[in-house]
Structure formats: C-alpha cells, structure tokens
Design an enzyme around this catalytic site. Structure first.
Site, short mmCIF file in Angstrom:
data_model
loop_
_atom_site.label_atom_id
_atom_site.label_comp_id
_atom_site.label_asym_id
_atom_site.label_seq_id
_atom_site.Cartn_x
_atom_site.Cartn_y
_atom_site.Cartn_z
N GLU A 37 35.90 46.06 -53.25
CA GLU A 37 35.21 46.10 -54.55
C GLU A 37 33.70 45.88 -54.41
O GLU A 37 32.94 46.21 -55.31
CB GLU A 37 35.79 45.03 -55.50
CG GLU A 37 37.19 45.33 -56.01
CD GLU A 37 38.27 45.20 -54.96
OE1 GLU A 37 38.09 44.41 -54.01
OE2 GLU A 37 39.30 45.91 -55.07
N ASN A 38 33.29 45.30 -53.29
CA ASN A 38 31.85 45.02 -53.12
C ASN A 38 31.01 46.30 -52.97
O ASN A 38 29.78 46.24 -53.06
CB ASN A 38 31.60 44.09 -51.92
CG ASN A 38 32.02 42.65 -52.16
OD1 ASN A 38 32.44 41.96 -51.25
ND2 ASN A 38 31.90 42.18 -53.39
N TRP A 39 31.67 47.45 -52.80
CA TRP A 39 30.93 48.73 -52.77
C TRP A 39 30.27 49.01 -54.11
O TRP A 39 29.40 49.87 -54.22
CB TRP A 39 31.85 49.89 -52.40
CG TRP A 39 32.32 49.85 -50.98
CD1 TRP A 39 33.59 49.62 -50.54
CD2 TRP A 39 31.52 50.03 -49.79
NE1 TRP A 39 33.64 49.63 -49.16
CE2 TRP A 39 32.38 49.89 -48.68
CE3 TRP A 39 30.17 50.28 -49.55
CZ2 TRP A 39 31.94 50.00 -47.36
CZ3 TRP A 39 29.73 50.40 -48.24
CH2 TRP A 39 30.61 50.26 -47.16
N ARG A 59 28.30 47.09 -55.59
CA ARG A 59 27.00 46.39 -55.64
C ARG A 59 25.82 47.36 -55.44
O ARG A 59 26.01 48.46 -54.92
CB ARG A 59 26.96 45.30 -54.58
CG ARG A 59 28.00 44.23 -54.88
CD ARG A 59 27.80 43.03 -54.04
NE ARG A 59 28.78 42.02 -54.44
CZ ARG A 59 28.69 40.74 -54.17
NH1 ARG A 59 27.66 40.29 -53.49
NH2 ARG A 59 29.63 39.90 -54.57
N SER A 93 34.37 42.96 -49.57
CA SER A 93 35.62 43.45 -50.16
C SER A 93 35.51 44.94 -50.49
O SER A 93 34.40 45.49 -50.57
CB SER A 93 35.96 42.66 -51.43
OG SER A 93 35.09 43.06 -52.48
N LEU A 114 41.60 34.99 -56.22
CA LEU A 114 41.80 35.54 -54.88
C LEU A 114 40.92 36.76 -54.61
O LEU A 114 40.71 37.12 -53.45
CB LEU A 114 43.27 35.92 -54.67
CG LEU A 114 44.27 34.75 -54.65
CD1 LEU A 114 45.67 35.26 -54.40
CD2 LEU A 114 43.89 33.73 -53.59
N ASN A 162 26.65 33.23 -52.23
CA ASN A 162 25.32 33.49 -51.63
C ASN A 162 24.29 33.86 -52.69
O ASN A 162 23.14 33.42 -52.65
CB ASN A 162 25.40 34.66 -50.64
CG ASN A 162 26.27 34.36 -49.45
OD1 ASN A 162 26.69 33.23 -49.26
ND2 ASN A 162 26.54 35.38 -48.64
N GLY A 163 24.70 34.71 -53.64
CA GLY A 163 23.78 35.20 -54.67
C GLY A 163 23.28 34.05 -55.54
O GLY A 163 22.07 33.93 -55.80
N ASP A 176 31.96 32.65 -50.71
CA ASP A 176 31.36 33.11 -51.96
C ASP A 176 30.20 32.20 -52.41
O ASP A 176 30.22 31.01 -52.15
CB ASP A 176 32.46 33.14 -53.05
CG ASP A 176 32.06 33.99 -54.23
OD1 ASP A 176 31.07 34.75 -54.13
OD2 ASP A 176 32.74 33.90 -55.27
N TRP A 191 23.23 30.91 -54.80
CA TRP A 191 22.41 30.01 -53.96
C TRP A 191 20.95 30.48 -53.97
O TRP A 191 20.03 29.69 -54.11
CB TRP A 191 22.99 30.03 -52.54
CG TRP A 191 22.35 29.10 -51.56
CD1 TRP A 191 22.75 27.84 -51.24
CD2 TRP A 191 21.20 29.37 -50.74
NE1 TRP A 191 21.93 27.30 -50.27
CE2 TRP A 191 20.96 28.21 -49.95
CE3 TRP A 191 20.34 30.45 -50.60
CZ2 TRP A 191 19.92 28.12 -49.03
CZ3 TRP A 191 19.29 30.36 -49.69
CH2 TRP A 191 19.09 29.20 -48.92
C1 IPE Z 1 34.87 37.94 -52.90
O1 IPE Z 1 33.70 37.57 -53.53
C2 IPE Z 1 34.58 38.81 -51.73
C3 IPE Z 1 33.88 38.18 -50.63
C4 IPE Z 1 33.57 36.92 -50.52
C5 IPE Z 1 33.51 39.06 -49.56
P1 IPE Z 1 33.14 38.36 -54.80
O2 IPE Z 1 31.91 37.66 -55.20
O3 IPE Z 1 33.06 39.79 -54.50
O4 IPE Z 1 34.30 38.14 -55.84
P2 IPE Z 1 34.32 38.20 -57.42
O5 IPE Z 1 33.65 39.48 -57.81
O6 IPE Z 1 33.58 37.01 -57.92
O7 IPE Z 1 35.76 38.14 -57.79
C1 IPE Z 2 29.47 36.24 -51.26
O1 IPE Z 2 28.44 35.85 -52.08
C2 IPE Z 2 29.07 37.33 -50.30
C3 IPE Z 2 29.70 38.62 -50.57
C4 IPE Z 2 30.54 38.89 -51.50
C5 IPE Z 2 29.32 39.71 -49.70
P1 IPE Z 2 28.09 36.64 -53.42
O2 IPE Z 2 27.10 37.69 -53.11
O3 IPE Z 2 29.34 37.11 -54.08
O4 IPE Z 2 27.42 35.48 -54.26
P2 IPE Z 2 27.59 35.21 -55.82
O5 IPE Z 2 29.06 35.10 -56.10
O6 IPE Z 2 26.96 36.37 -56.52
O7 IPE Z 2 26.87 33.92 -56.04
MG MG Z 3 30.58 36.24 -55.44
#
Ligand code: IPE
Ligand code: IPE
Ligand code: MG
Length: 262
Positions: free
Chosen positions: A87-89, A91, A85, A215, A42-43, A40, A45
């Site tokens: 839930e990442n759909w 985005r 995840s 988690l 990347n964004g 977690d 960063w």
């Molecule tokens: C968890 O990170 C999922 C992955 C690292 C793939 P998220 O950035 O999606 O989690 P939340 O939204 O902060 O809980």
């Molecule tokens: C984790 O980094 C990568 C994925 C969930 C795919 P994020 O994209 O969640 O980065 P933040 O949490 O927004 O910094």
């Molecule tokens: Mg994240």
C-alpha cells in the site's frame, strides 16, 4: 540529500547498550525465535521537528541498526522488518524515491557487518516492483549472505499479507490442475508451504511502534497466534533497550493457543 542526512544525525544520540539490570531479566531459554516489527512513525517524528518526512526515514534507518544489533545480542533467530508495504506505493513519488535510495544505501553499509556476525538477508514481498538497481542490490546481498546461519533478517518490501495468501492459493490451484495435489489433501500445513518463506517459523512476537493498533496487511497468516507489543514510541526513537523491554514483557505472557494454562 547529504544535508538531510546531517539533519537527522543531529537527533541521533550516542548508541546506548542494553542496561545490564534489564538484560538479566531476559530468560535465554524463553527467547522468542522470531520477532516481527512494524516500524511506524518516521513521518510524525520528522513533522514534530518541522522537518521533511524523508529526514524521519533516515533517522528510522538508525533504529533499524539498533534493533538488528539488539536482536543479535539477545539471540533472536529471525527478525522480520516491515520496511515497505504494497500500500505504500500510494505515497508521493518523491518520498518513495527517497525510501528506495535509503534502503539501497542501508544494505550496502550493513553488508560487512552482516557477514561478520553471520546474519543472512531474506526478503518477502514483490521486489520485482522495486527500482531495478534496488532489487539487484537486494538479490546480491541475499546471495552473498546465503551461507550466514546465525540469524536471519527478513525485510518485507512491497509486501502485502493478502497478496501473499492469494499467491499461495494460486500456486496450489495450479498444482491441483496439474494433478500434483488433490483438493481434499490441502490443509494448513500444506497451504503454509506455499507462502513466501515456508521454512521460517511464525513470529512469536510482533512489535508495532507509533501508537497505531493495526496490522496494516502485515503477515496476516503468520501472526494468528503471535503476542503483540504496541508502543507509542515513534520508530526513530526505538532503541535496543526498548526492544529488550518488549522481550521481557513477552516472556511474562501466558501463551495458551486456545487451551488452558498448565
Ligand atoms: C505500515 O505502516 C507499513 C510499514 C511500516 C512499512 P503504514 O504507515 O503504511 O500503515 P498505515 O497506513 O498507518 O496503516
Ligand atoms: C514508517 O513510517 C515507514 C514506512 C511506512 C515506510 P511512516 O512514514 O508511516 O510514518 P508516519 O506513520 O507517517 O508517522
Ligand atoms: Mg505510518
């Protein structure tokens, strides 16, 4: 895209080996068999550098290489990486598209290395939801590395812990209806046989980067007795040195499983 790739490479320092003084602190006998990672940050960063989120994901792919290499060097048998995840759909479409393209590219670039070192790929989650080109690539790499038994890298993709548990319950319910299983015979062991990768042991260690302490629907069943290592490091800055530090930290813990120390 190529422009973004260059931008992220600008921030990638030369890969550093695990310092020997740290490596000697690792006890090979007490190596965690399975390490799971919530990658977690990347964004954030990218945001700190005034760059688009996708640049952070690209830099994050370099950290994946580091950690796979670190795990291999140290002798970790299973490495599960939470890459996307269920839930990442939620985005933005553009970010999802970039993530999928990166994933495909990463897998293609790593195949040779995986075969060279005997690293097998497995996946948990619903990959049928991924773009067909990506799921096809994944299936191909799983098949091509199926004989590799030195180490297994498990990618959690379109993965949700609750869905995994619900799907296991559904499979068991169907088997009950078919008369193959009797409800009184369902126990933890038989239940876990219906999860995505029944042959894989539960993670001994969970690492979550970026300072979040949750988690996020990851391996809810399997993490019940895992040791957890939280670090404020953002995923693109995570190195094999820190991976090694997490293992040294893990080895200092007393895993009691509800019992008492011996
Ligand atoms: C968890 O990170 C999922 C992955 C690292 C793939 P998220 O950035 O999606 O989690 P939340 O939204 O902060 O809980
Ligand atoms: C984790 O980094 C990568 C994925 C969930 C795919 P994020 O994209 O969640 O980065 P933040 O949490 O927004 O910094
Ligand atoms: Mg994240």
């Amino acid at each position: 895209m190529p422009k973004l790739l260059k931008q992220s490479d600008r921030f990638k320092g030369p890969e550093k080996p695990i310092p020997p003084a740290l490596k000697t602190q690792v006890d090979p006998v007490r190596m965690p068999k399975h390490v799971a990672v919530i990658m977690d940050g990347n964004g954030r960063w990218a945001k700190r550098r005034g760059l688009p989120r996708v640049v952070g994901h690209r830099a994050g792919a370099n950290a994946v290489r580091e950690v796979v290499e670190g795990a291999r060097e140290l002798g970790v048998r299973y490495l599960t990486l939470y890459a996307f995840s269920s839930e990442n759909w939620k985005r933005p479409k553009q970010e999802i598209r970039a993530l999928m393209a990166l994933l495909r590219r990463y897998l293609r670039e790593e195949l040779e290395e995986m075969l060279h070192y005997g690293i097998g790929l497995k996946v948990i989650g619903n990959i049928d939801l991924l773009p067909p080109k990506v799921s096809q690539e994944i299936r191909e790499i799983i098949a091509k590395t199926s004989h590799c038994g030195k180490m297994t890298v498990i990618l959690a993709l379109s993965y949700g812990g609750r869905t995994e548990i619900v799907e296991a319950a559904r499979k068991l319910a169907e088997r009950c209806l078919a008369g193959e299983v009797r409800p009184p015979d369902i126990d933890e062991k038989s239940f876990s046989q219906h999860l995505y990768l029944p042959e894989c042991p539960d993670p001994d260690l969970l690492i979550r980067t970026s300072g979040e302490h949750r988690l996020s629907n990851f391996l809810l069943w399997q993490l019940s007795y895992s040791e957890i290592y939280f670090t404020p490091t953002l995923w693109p800055d995570f190195t094999k040195e820190e991976f090694c530090r997490a293992i040294v930290d893990y080895q200092k813990r007393d895993r009691r499983y509800g019992g008492v120390s011996v």
